[in-house]
Every structure is written in structure tokens, then in C-alpha cells.
Design an enzyme around this catalytic site. Structure first.
Site, PDB file in Angstrom:
ATOM      1  N   SER A 112      49.901  35.573  33.592  1.00 49.87           N
ATOM      2  CA  SER A 112      48.927  35.954  32.571  1.00 49.87           C
ATOM      3  C   SER A 112      49.024  37.442  32.223  1.00 49.87           C
ATOM      4  O   SER A 112      49.146  38.293  33.099  1.00 49.87           O
ATOM      5  CB  SER A 112      47.523  35.638  33.098  1.00 49.87           C
ATOM      6  OG  SER A 112      46.544  36.076  32.183  1.00 49.87           O
TER       7      SER A 112
ATOM      8  N   CYS B 291      37.596  38.390  37.488  1.00 52.15           N
ATOM      9  CA  CYS B 291      36.718  39.101  36.557  1.00 52.15           C
ATOM     10  C   CYS B 291      35.476  39.604  37.291  1.00 52.15           C
ATOM     11  O   CYS B 291      34.982  38.953  38.207  1.00 52.15           O
ATOM     12  CB  CYS B 291      36.266  38.163  35.431  1.00 52.15           C
ATOM     13  SG  CYS B 291      37.566  37.719  34.291  1.00 52.15           S
TER      14      CYS B 291
ATOM     15  N   LYS C  16      42.656  31.322  39.759  1.00 56.15           N
ATOM     16  CA  LYS C  16      43.542  32.442  40.100  1.00 56.15           C
ATOM     17  C   LYS C  16      42.788  33.435  40.967  1.00 56.15           C
ATOM     18  O   LYS C  16      41.819  34.051  40.529  1.00 56.15           O
ATOM     19  CB  LYS C  16      44.057  33.121  38.836  1.00 56.15           C
ATOM     20  CG  LYS C  16      45.021  34.253  39.153  1.00 56.15           C
ATOM     21  CD  LYS C  16      45.762  34.692  37.940  1.00 56.15           C
ATOM     22  CE  LYS C  16      46.688  35.845  38.258  1.00 56.15           C
ATOM     23  NZ  LYS C  16      47.377  36.326  37.060  1.00 56.15           N
TER      24      LYS C  16
ATOM     25  N   GLY D 144      55.644  37.922  36.248  1.00 53.20           N
ATOM     26  CA  GLY D 144      54.795  38.778  35.429  1.00 53.20           C
ATOM     27  C   GLY D 144      55.440  40.106  35.123  1.00 53.20           C
ATOM     28  O   GLY D 144      56.116  40.283  34.112  1.00 53.20           O
ATOM     29  N   THR D 145      55.253  41.054  36.020  1.00 52.55           N
ATOM     30  CA  THR D 145      55.751  42.411  35.822  1.00 52.55           C
ATOM     31  C   THR D 145      57.240  42.438  35.482  1.00 52.55           C
ATOM     32  O   THR D 145      57.684  43.275  34.696  1.00 52.55           O
ATOM     33  CB  THR D 145      55.455  43.236  37.095  1.00 52.55           C
ATOM     34  OG1 THR D 145      54.041  43.250  37.280  1.00 52.55           O
ATOM     35  CG2 THR D 145      55.954  44.654  36.976  1.00 52.55           C
TER      36      THR D 145
HETATM   37  C1  LIG Z   1      50.102  44.492  32.209  1.00 56.15           C
HETATM   38  C2  LIG Z   1      49.494  43.383  33.013  1.00 56.15           C
HETATM   39  C3  LIG Z   1      48.472  42.616  32.457  1.00 56.15           C
HETATM   40  C4  LIG Z   1      47.892  41.579  33.184  1.00 56.15           C
HETATM   41  N1  LIG Z   1      46.905  40.827  32.605  1.00 56.15           N
HETATM   42  C5  LIG Z   1      46.339  39.801  33.311  1.00 56.15           C
HETATM   43  C6  LIG Z   1      45.336  38.982  32.707  1.00 56.15           C
HETATM   44  O1  LIG Z   1      44.946  39.154  31.549  1.00 56.15           O
HETATM   45  N2  LIG Z   1      44.795  37.981  33.454  1.00 56.15           N
HETATM   46  C7  LIG Z   1      45.207  37.731  34.740  1.00 56.15           C
HETATM   47  O2  LIG Z   1      44.704  36.789  35.348  1.00 56.15           O
HETATM   48  N3  LIG Z   1      46.169  38.476  35.321  1.00 56.15           N
HETATM   49  C8  LIG Z   1      46.735  39.505  34.639  1.00 56.15           C
HETATM   50  N4  LIG Z   1      47.726  40.273  35.240  1.00 56.15           N
HETATM   51  C9  LIG Z   1      48.171  39.938  36.595  1.00 56.15           C
HETATM   52  C10 LIG Z   1      49.449  39.098  36.542  1.00 56.15           C
HETATM   53  O3  LIG Z   1      49.246  37.898  35.851  1.00 56.15           O
HETATM   54  C11 LIG Z   1      49.962  38.775  37.961  1.00 56.15           C
HETATM   55  O4  LIG Z   1      49.038  37.958  38.612  1.00 56.15           O
HETATM   56  C12 LIG Z   1      50.199  39.999  38.818  1.00 56.15           C
HETATM   57  O5  LIG Z   1      50.726  41.037  38.029  1.00 56.15           O
HETATM   58  C13 LIG Z   1      51.163  39.762  39.991  1.00 56.15           C
HETATM   59  O6  LIG Z   1      52.374  39.202  39.568  1.00 56.15           O
HETATM   60  P1  LIG Z   1      53.689  40.050  39.157  1.00 56.15           P
HETATM   61  O7  LIG Z   1      53.988  40.988  40.275  1.00 56.15           O
HETATM   62  O8  LIG Z   1      54.749  39.031  38.919  1.00 56.15           O
HETATM   63  O9  LIG Z   1      53.322  40.794  37.916  1.00 56.15           O
HETATM   64  C14 LIG Z   1      48.325  41.315  34.522  1.00 56.15           C
HETATM   65  C15 LIG Z   1      49.342  42.096  35.071  1.00 56.15           C
HETATM   66  C16 LIG Z   1      49.932  43.129  34.348  1.00 56.15           C
HETATM   67  C17 LIG Z   1      51.021  43.943  34.983  1.00 56.15           C
END
Ligand SMILES: Cc1cc2nc3c(=O)[nH]c(=O)nc-3n(C[C@H](O)[C@H](O)[C@H](O)COP(=O)(O)O)c2cc1C
Ligand SMILES: Cc1cc2nc3c(=O)[nH]c(=O)nc-3n(C[C@H](O)[C@H](O)[C@H](O)COP(=O)(O)OP(=O)(O)OC[C@H]3O[C@@H](n4cnc5c(N)ncnc54)[C@H](O)[C@@H]3O)c2cc1C
Ligand code: FES
Lengths: 334, 278
Positions: free
Chosen positions: A20, A139, A176, A277-278
Site C-alpha cells: 500500500s 491509523c 494490516k 513496497g519501498t
Molecule cells: C512512501 C510510502 C507510503 C506508504 N503508504 C502506506 C499506506 O498508505 N497505507 C499502508 O497501509 N501502508 C503504507 N506504507 C507501508 C508499506 O505498505 C509497507 O507496509 C512498508 O513500507 C513495509 O514494506 P516495504 O519495506 O516493502 O516498503 C507506505 C510506505 C511507504 C514507504
């Protein structure tokens, strides 16, 4: 290789979903990744009203990670239903809609409006374009002094129950969870009892960065959420603990996945599917590479398909084929 | 030119599609990098050599850009581009004033070439605190119909500040349009002067993008700034996707780094759904 991945009543073509908030509306990612070849696309968290989010700086670069305090920017539910969801449905990509709110009532309302919206029904009735609803329980809860819902089993469960009650039972509802809790398995159990089809693990890890030039917090939001490879061990620990506690519950595992080998680590820890994600920010074409690497990693180990790897790390280690060398005696070391 | 690094990469697909004002997003640190944000760099010029090359200019002021500066010829680079909104071009021949601050001026030379091909007059203003931070003074002299260098200490060209000198230069060059690139404070000043004189001004947010961008492709919303749209509503738009070139008078310069109360989705926003950014 058969990559199909069941989550409740829905079967994804493969176990890779975007995380997300990391794939824009999908349009920004599309030039780099064939969306129709994703297991699913997860939207940024949709809130009831338009939100401009937090002021910049919103993202800081930290070692092997990003620290973000976005403030959940987005167009709001109405614009999402009018513009974003129909576009995603037309791309032939199963969509997981992430929803958020600041009260249980807000979650219930957004889920109800989502379920009633024509775009949602057409999508759900047609080729199953909506693959799930992800409940962002990280949230802040306005009724609990801004503490996140995910911090307490009862609050998390209440939110999940509210969303589950509004969404058609064939559509998976995923909770989540935040890793910033004392005992994530307790929260996971509460969400499962409240009707969650599965869990998404993990959201970002709370952190802080200092700008060396100003000696002030680097983000306008002061603290933020850490993501990327830096959090992978934390995410793996959460997946492992929850799978041990509730072995049959589907988990979408993620946190710092950048390669197929990283993805395999999440599967063996107990994830059914995994999120990227990242890595999309760094390499928007990564999904196809990660899937290819995962297939290679599985084949190299004689595992027929991803589903067979799920939870492998929980089984007793098979006896080593070669006897380990005798331990040196202490005298030899000194 | 000791302050900056210039780098040329063979990238035919980028060179072929490039339009002046666009940028590239470069991954830094190699395969096992711990630096996850892409560095967004304006393009200096593209050429057809070797199937298509792209040259960009940057300052090695952090571990990522120092890594980039240490690349040697034949090293591979992970680069995405061309990205972002290019400079709009005058339909008819016009007198164009191109104002560049520090190495931000590197993003104006491809524009200058295109403008000249369209029979426009091209006047340069290159500004920087000190002589060694001025980029492209010789090229500007060579290809510009005029070129003014402004340094704060007078170590090169005229001593002074752009806001004080620009009105006179606009007058002398009979500028129909102003293009500006580089530091945010410069862009803000140039926009203010141009709009007071009723001259269209297009700015390229080089410094803002390099400070705030993480992905460069519009997925992360890290690089937002408040911009007034055609409908009069302020939206938070992404410098990398809706920009980096924006109409100067539409940017709420005084509100950068904030969410204006009346921005759509802001604390006191009018309750209309967010439309696509301008
Ligand atoms: C720029 C950014 C925006 C994100 N926005 C959301 C979001 O709107 N809702 C959510 O549940 N998680 C959000 N996340 C968290 C990611 O979905 C994910 O759970 C978290 O970054 C860990 O995974 P990753 O290391 O693969 O990014 C966001 C992360 C990043 C870096
Ligand atoms: C070099 C230049 C000169 C301009 N001169 C005028 C002008 O004399 N009168 C005026 O009202 N606005 C003029 N404009 C403003 C212009 O019409 C747009 O408002 C401005 O370019 C921003 O448009 P945009 O952000 O929507 O960019 P875009 O969507 O890229 O629109 C650019 C549009 O501006 C048009 N345009 C470019 N140059 C001129 C020109 N000299 N005269 C008319 N249209 C032009 C282009 O054909 C194009 O359709 C000029 C803009 C530029 C860049
Ligand atoms: S840098 Fe990611 S959206 Fe602009």
C-alpha cells in the site's frame, strides 16, 4: 511453475502484491511493470475525505531504508471510486483496496460505501477485479488519544469487525498490523476472531531521523515509519510468530523485500503471499525480476511451487547430510 | 568548474525521447546499495553519438552523489528517464530570457538549442554566490544572443543579486518570456518579478526535486508543493510528475514546506473532490 496463491475465496495468479502507498495510483507504475502480471495491486490507504497529507519533508533516506511521514495523502473515497478503481479494473489487475479511518464508525462507513459503489460491485461481480480489502489498523484512533488501533487487540478487532460486516464474504478482508506492539500474535488472534480472512504483516516501524545540517528531526512529522531492507528482520520475526500462533491464517508478508530470495524467506517464515513496497520506489520494474528469482530459488531447492514453501522454517530441521566437523577443543583456540 | 561533476552516459532510449526541461532519476550505490532514494538530475544535453548519449551535471555533496562522481567510463548506471514535464515552447519566435542558478543552469542549455532552432532570441543570466559555482558561462556566451553572469561577490561578471538586476535585464532584452532553473529561492524571485511585469515565466524546480524526491516517477508523493490550478484551487502537486517545470506564478512560493489551509485536502479546504493536478 504453478504460482497460484489462494487467499480465502480468491486465488491470485502469483504471490506478489504491491504494498500500500508504494505504487501510486497504478498509472505511475504501469510504464515499468506490467500490472496484469502482478498477483495484486494494493492501493494507497483510502480515507473518507480528500487529504493533502503532511508538509514536506515527508521522506528521509536512512541506512537501507526510508523513513516516511506522509500523513496518508489521497483524493478521498469519492474520487477514488470515480477515477482510480475503474482504471485499475480496466488494467486487468486484481486490486486490494486499503482503507483507513480515525474512528471505528469511519471504517464502517467507508467499507459500506465501498461495498455499495457501482465500481466496486461491477469489479467484484465481473472477473473478480477486487481481490480484497486491507484494513490499515495502524491509523491513529481519534477516540483513544491518537493511539493506533493496531496497538490494542480490542480496538483492532472492532475495526476489523466493522469492515468485515460491510464487505461481501467472498472478498477477503486483511488486517494490516503494526510491528510496534509488545505481542503481535495477540493482536493477530483478535483480528482473526473478528473475521479477518488474513493478515498483512508488516506496516512500517516507528523511527526518527535527524538532519545533520539543521540538527532537527528530518521529517516535518518529527517521527515516521521505517521501511525497506532495514526492517526485514523485524517483519520476518512478526510473520514467524503469527504463523506459529495461527498456522492456517493466510499472511501477506512484507518489509524490505527486494529479491526473490527475500520473498522466499517470508514464505518459509509462514507467509502465503508477499508484498513489495519501498523496492518499487527504488526499482519500479522489480516485480517481474523478483518473481523470476523466486521461481529460480524454489527450483534450485527442489520445491515445486511457492505454496509448498509456506511455513517450512517451522518444521524441524532435517538431519544434515554431512556430519558437522568435530568442534575444536578450547585448548586449541587459546 | 571544480564545484560540479559532468557525466555522460550512453542511453539511446532516453536521448531519443528527451525534451528540454526533463530529468533523469539515477540509482546510486550499486547493486547492494543502502541508499534507496533515486537522485533526480536535470539533463544538460543529449547527443546522437553512440546511438544516443545523455549528459548531466551534479554536485557531489552527499554519499550518493559522491558514489556517482566516482564512476569510471564503462561502468553501468541504473537510470530512468526522461521524466517530468518539459518546458513549453513559444509557438512563434520570441525573445527568451533563461535564468539559471548555480548548476541548475545546466538544465537550460538544451532548451536554448531548441529555442534557437525556432528562431527565438536566447538571452542568458547565470547566477551563483561565487565564480566557481557558475555553470556554463562559456557556453552561454557562445550560444546566447547575450549573456550576463551575476555573482554575489563580483568574482565573475556583475556583482549583485538577481532580484535587483533582473528587471533591467528583462528591459534590455525585451524578453517575452522567462525560463528559470535551479535554486528555489532564485525561482521564487524570478517568478515574482516576471509576474509583476506580466511576462510568462516557466520554472524548473531543480533544487526542490533533488532535496525532496525519492522515486522520481510519481509513486511516492514525497516531492509535493502547493500550486494553484486553472480552477483557482490549490493542490499539492508532485514536482517529479506534474513538474519539474511549472508556471512560476502558479507556485505558492511563500507556502513551500507547508500545507496551505485552503489546499484541497487541507485543514480548511473547500469540500470538492480532488481533481487531477494542473
Ligand atoms: C512512501 C510510502 C507510503 C506508504 N503508504 C502506506 C499506506 O498508505 N497505507 C499502508 O497501509 N501502508 C503504507 N506504507 C507501508 C508499506 O505498505 C509497507 O507496509 C512498508 O513500507 C513495509 O514494506 P516495504 O519495506 O516493502 O516498503 C507506505 C510506505 C511507504 C514507504
Ligand atoms: C514562450 C511563451 C510565450 C508566451 N506568450 C504568451 C502570450 O504572448 N500571451 C499569453 O496570453 N500567454 C503566453 N504564454 C503563456 C501560455 O499561453 C501558457 O499560459 C503558458 O505557457 C503555460 O501553459 P501551460 O502551463 O498550460 O503549458 P502547456 O500546456 O504546455 O501550454 C503551453 C501552451 O502555450 C502556448 N504558447 C506558447 N507560446 C505562446 C505564445 N507566444 N503565444 C500564445 N500561446 C503560446 C502553446 O502553444 C501551448 O499550447 C506564453 C508562454 C510561453 C512559454
Ligand atoms: S519523488 Fe516520488 S512522487 Fe515525486
Amino acid at each position: 511453475m504453478n504460482l497460484t496463491t489462494p487467499i480465502g475465496a480468491v486465488t491470485l495468479a502469483n504471490p506478489l502484491v504491491t504494498a500500500s502507498g508504494c505504487g501510486g495510483t497504478g498509472r505511475e507504475l504501469a510504464p515499468y511493470t506490467d500490472l496484469s502480471r502482478l498477483g495484486a495491486f494494493t492501493t494507497a490507504t483510502v480515507m473518507a475525505r480528500p487529504r493533502a497529507g503532511r508538509p514536506t519533508p515527508r521522506i528521509a533516506e536512512t541506512p537501507s531504508g526510508l523513513l516516511n511521514a506522509m500523513g496518508l495523502p489521497g483524493p478521498g473515497l469519492e474520487a477514488f471510486l470515480a477515477r482510480e478503481l475503474p482504471w485499475l479494473a480496466a488494467q486487468d489487475v486484481p486490486t486490494v483496496v486499503s482503507v483507513g479511518g480515525n474512528t471505528v464508525q469511519e471504517f464502517a462507513e467507508i467499507a459500506t460505501r465501498l461495498a455499495a459503489a457501482p465500481a466496486f460491485r461491477v469489479a467484484a461481480g465481473g472477473t473478480g477485479a477486487v481481490a480484497g480489502v486491507e484494513v490499515n489498523v495502524a491509523c491513529p484512533n481519534a477516540e483513544d488519544r491518537g493511539r493506533m488501533f493496531a496497538a490494542a487487540p480490542a480496538a483492532a478487532a472492532e475495526v476489523v469487525r466493522a469492515v468485515r460486516g460491510a464487505i461481501h464474504r467472498d472478498i477477503p478482508v486483511l488486517a494490516k498490523l503494526s510491528p510496534d506492539v509488545t505481542d503481535i500474535a495477540t493482536i493477530a488472534l483478535a483480528c482473526a476472531d473478528a473475521g479477518a480472512t488474513g493478515l498483512s504483516l508488516i506496516n512500517t516501524v516507528s523511527g526518527l531521523a535527524i538532519d545533520p545540517a539543521t540538527l532537527r528531526p528530518a521529517l516535518s512529522g518529527v517521527s515516521g515509519g521505517l521501511s525497506g531492507p532495514a526492517v526485514r528482520p523485524v517483519a520476518l520475526r512478526c510473520v514467524f510468530q503469527v504463523h506459529a500462533a495461527i498456522p492456517d491464517l493466510p499472511i501477506v508478508g512484507g518489509g524490505g523485500i527486494a529479491t526473490g530470495s527475500d520473498a522466499l524467506e517470508f514464505l518459509v517464515a509462514g507467509a502465503t503471499a508477499f508484498s513489495v513496497g519501498t523496492t518499487l520506489l527504488h526499482d519500479p520494474s522489480a516485480p517481474q525480476r523478483i518473481l523470476r528469482e523466486l521461481e529460480e530459488a524454489l527450483a534450485a531447492r527442489g520445491v515445486a511451487r511457492p505454496a509448498d514453501a509456506v511455513g517450512m522454517a517451522h518444521r524441524p530441521a532435517s538431519p544434515p547430510r554431512i556430519a558437522p566437523p568435530p568442534r575444536p577443543r578450547i585448548e586449541e583456540l587459546t | 568548474m571544480a564545484a560540479y561533476h559532468a557525466m555522460t552516459v550512453v542511453a539511446p532510449a532516453v536521448a531519443e525521447r528527451f525534451r528540454p526541461g526533463q530529468f533523469v532519476a539515477v540509482a546510486v550505490g550499486g547493486e547492494h546499495t543502502s541508499l534507496l532514494a533515486r537522485r533526480c538530475l536535470p539533463v544538460y544535453e543529449v547527443k546522437s553519438d553512440y546511438g544516443g548519449t545523455v549528459e548531466f551535471v551534479f554536485e557531489a555533496d552527499d554519499p550518493g552523489s559522491r558514489w556517482l562522481a566516482s564512476r569510471r567510463s564503462r561502468d553501468a548506471l541504473d537510470l530512468i528517464g526522461p521524466l517530468g514535464r518539459p518546458f513549453p515552447l513559444p509557438r512563434d519566435p520570441a525573445s527568451c530570457l533563461l535564468v539559471g542558478g548555480a548548476h541548475g543552469s545546466s538544465g537550460l542549455f538544451a532548451l536554448a538549442d531548441t529555442l534557437r532552432q525556432r528562431d527565438c532570441k536566447v538571452h542568458f543570466v547565470l547566477a551563483a554566490p561565487h565564480a566557481h559555482q557558475v555553470y556554463g558561462a562559456l557556453s552561454a556566451q557562445r550560444i546566447g544572443d547575450s549573456s550576463t553572469v551575476i555573482t554575489r561577490d563580483g568574482s565573475l561578471g556583475v556583482a549583485g543579486m538577481v532580484p535587483d538586476l533582473l528587471p533591467g535585464i528583462i528591459d534590455q532584452t525585451e524578453a517575452d518570456v522567462v525560463y528559470a532553473a535551479g535554486p528555489t529561492s532564485l525561482l521564487s524571485a524570478v517568478s515574482g518579478i516576471a509576474s509583476a511585469l506580466g511576462i510568462p515565466c516557466q520554472v524548473s524546480l531543480g533544487e526542490l526535486l533533488s532535496r525532496t524526491a525519492a522515486c522520481g516517477i510519481g509513486v511516492c508523493a514525497s516531492c509535493v508543493l502547493p500550486v494553484v490550478g486553472d480552477d483557482g484551487h490549490t493542490r499539492m502537486v508532485r514536482a517529479c510528475a506534474e513538474g519539474p517545470v511549472l508556471r512560476g506564478e502558479r507556485v505558492r512560493w511563500g507556502d513551500l514546506g507547508t500545507i496551505p489551509l485552503d489546499a484541497l485536502g487541507g485543514p480548511r479546504a473547500p469540500q470538492t473532490p480532488l481533481e487531477a493536478a494542473p
